[in-house]
Design an enzyme around this catalytic site. Sequence first.
Site, PDB file in Angstrom:
ATOM      1  N   GLY B  31     -26.296 -30.782 -12.994  1.00 29.75           N
ATOM      2  CA  GLY B  31     -27.560 -31.151 -13.631  1.00 29.75           C
ATOM      3  C   GLY B  31     -27.336 -31.907 -14.927  1.00 29.75           C
ATOM      4  N   HIS B  37     -24.212 -39.972 -13.024  1.00 28.91           N
ATOM      5  CA  HIS B  37     -24.618 -39.306 -11.778  1.00 28.91           C
ATOM      6  C   HIS B  37     -25.444 -40.253 -10.893  1.00 28.91           C
ATOM      7  CE1 HIS B  37     -24.430 -35.799 -14.703  1.00 28.91           C
ATOM      8  NE2 HIS B  37     -23.629 -35.376 -13.745  1.00 28.91           N
ATOM      9  N   ARG B 187     -22.760 -34.117 -22.276  1.00 31.15           N
ATOM     10  CA  ARG B 187     -22.482 -33.535 -23.587  1.00 31.15           C
ATOM     11  C   ARG B 187     -22.805 -34.495 -24.741  1.00 31.15           C
ATOM     12  NH1 ARG B 187     -18.380 -30.961 -20.322  1.00 31.15           N
ATOM     13  NH2 ARG B 187     -18.552 -28.690 -20.578  1.00 31.15           N
TER      14      ARG B 187
END
Lengths: 281, 281
Positions: B31, B37, B187
């Site tokens: 996620g 992604h 992050r």
Amino acid sequence: MKIIPSTQSTQKLISRLKLKHKTIGFVPTMGALHEGHLSLVRKSRKENNITVVSIFVNPKQFGPKEDLALYPREEKKDKYLLQKEKVDLLFYPSADEMYPKGYKTYVEVSDFGRGLCGPIRPGHFKGVTTIVAKLLNIVTPDRLYLGQKDAQQAIMIDKMIRDLNFPVKTIVCPTVRENDGLATSSRNVYLNEQHRSEAVILFKALTQAKHEIKSGLQNPQTVIKNMKSLIEQCSSGIIHYIECVNAENLIPLKELRGKILIALSVSFGKTKLIDNIIFNN
Amino acid sequence: MKIIPSTQSTQKLISRLKLKHKTIGFVPTMGALHEGHLSLVRKSRKENNITVVSIFVNPKQFGPKEDLALYPREEKKDKYLLQKEKVDLLFYPSADEMYPKGYKTYVEVSDFGRGLCGPIRPGHFKGVTTIVAKLLNIVTPDRLYLGQKDAQQAIMIDKMIRDLNFPVKTIVCPTVRENDGLATSSRNVYLNEQHRSEAVILFKALTQAKHEIKSGLQNPQTVIKNMKSLIEQCSSGIIHYIECVNAENLIPLKELRGKILIALSVSFGKTKLIDNIIFNN
């Protein structure tokens, strides 16, 4: 019967069969086939469109003190038996095909190897779960047939399958026995006449234990002690272990309740035999 | 887009799709989705009939000192983004669904975790290979899409897939970068303004190293030393490692030849970033 040594050709063939909606039953073996193996083959033939058998003497499940080279190999006879049972595909790879240079990956079920054969066969079960994971990915069966004779192995493989979500159903089939009760095993050929006749005591001890428990005996240590006495009185067998464990997680039982596995390992001469019994109480 | 939390329902649905000859592309994620992604999703959409994404923040890949609870979770935004990319199926399981009580089975690639992030994240890669093995058995994809940003992870997963004969092709896609070169990462949101602007030095150091090697520099230790100097001079980042390794087996290089992976990990404040570059020399 097709005989294929290559993993990729096997995967391609089976993937084509699955696109034709064929169901696949799989019996993994190390060869030296006997009635136990053939009972799995027959069950698979009944329940699936296609039955795949593998023969692979897996070097990674032989411990440092176990002799891989001495494991019985009977290629011709095995092929003949499988042909006769109308097996569709025999996967017969080499060690290089299964473990090419630089091989690094292992599958392990923690704790399930703590008791029974675990301590006397270091590394064995890690080798077993690893090769079965590989074979499941190569054969991608709908149903996997295992014998109850190797109970710890069957329970551990089923645990791996459920933990890792392999899309396959494990079917554990009853131990096939000789007329006198001795469990069929590839290792029985190594028994001399005296040991062969003594070895029947294993099944007698297991049957006695079940009878005692069903009759109300409640202490596992007493059950084990009685089995030990019987085997020692009636044979020259060297006992490696006798254990009463939970048949789902292999944890030693304090109370003889639920699904019980009583398993033992006894050597006659240089031949180590195992046997077991599973029942509800 | 279907959203399914159950492993069994996912397996059933995908098995039906495969019987209809649909090809399956799979993008596993934790996620907090970003352009990295989404580039994998787009590639999968181009190459397969059906694209499956999983979102699962895998507790088993967080080390004892790493904070699972703090990992960013953006369920609504993630679902919106995947919907927009026309993903067919989102597999969104709970931790209990993936690791029910009594879970015991682990998959491990030996040696591949010795260097790079391995020593600073004990247990991490065992958690990664285990969850990916599970996901591959649940989704049974034809193609698996991974980002090069997590190079060690991608190389290790591909090794596991080949070793265990998973019938799936690994496709490693290029790292997606911000305009200034910083690799996109879940992050990055934790970086303050100063750290965000300093963090661009990672890609600059990697680019410098490639340039030096292509210009004839032959000593890996000099390459690493020069990268270290650059990062320390231009930022407040704390370097965890900088390594030049073989991009196939992750063994540190003595000679800068073949397929080279230069990888680094640097912390800015509490945020640990990784980046890498792969090229032939």
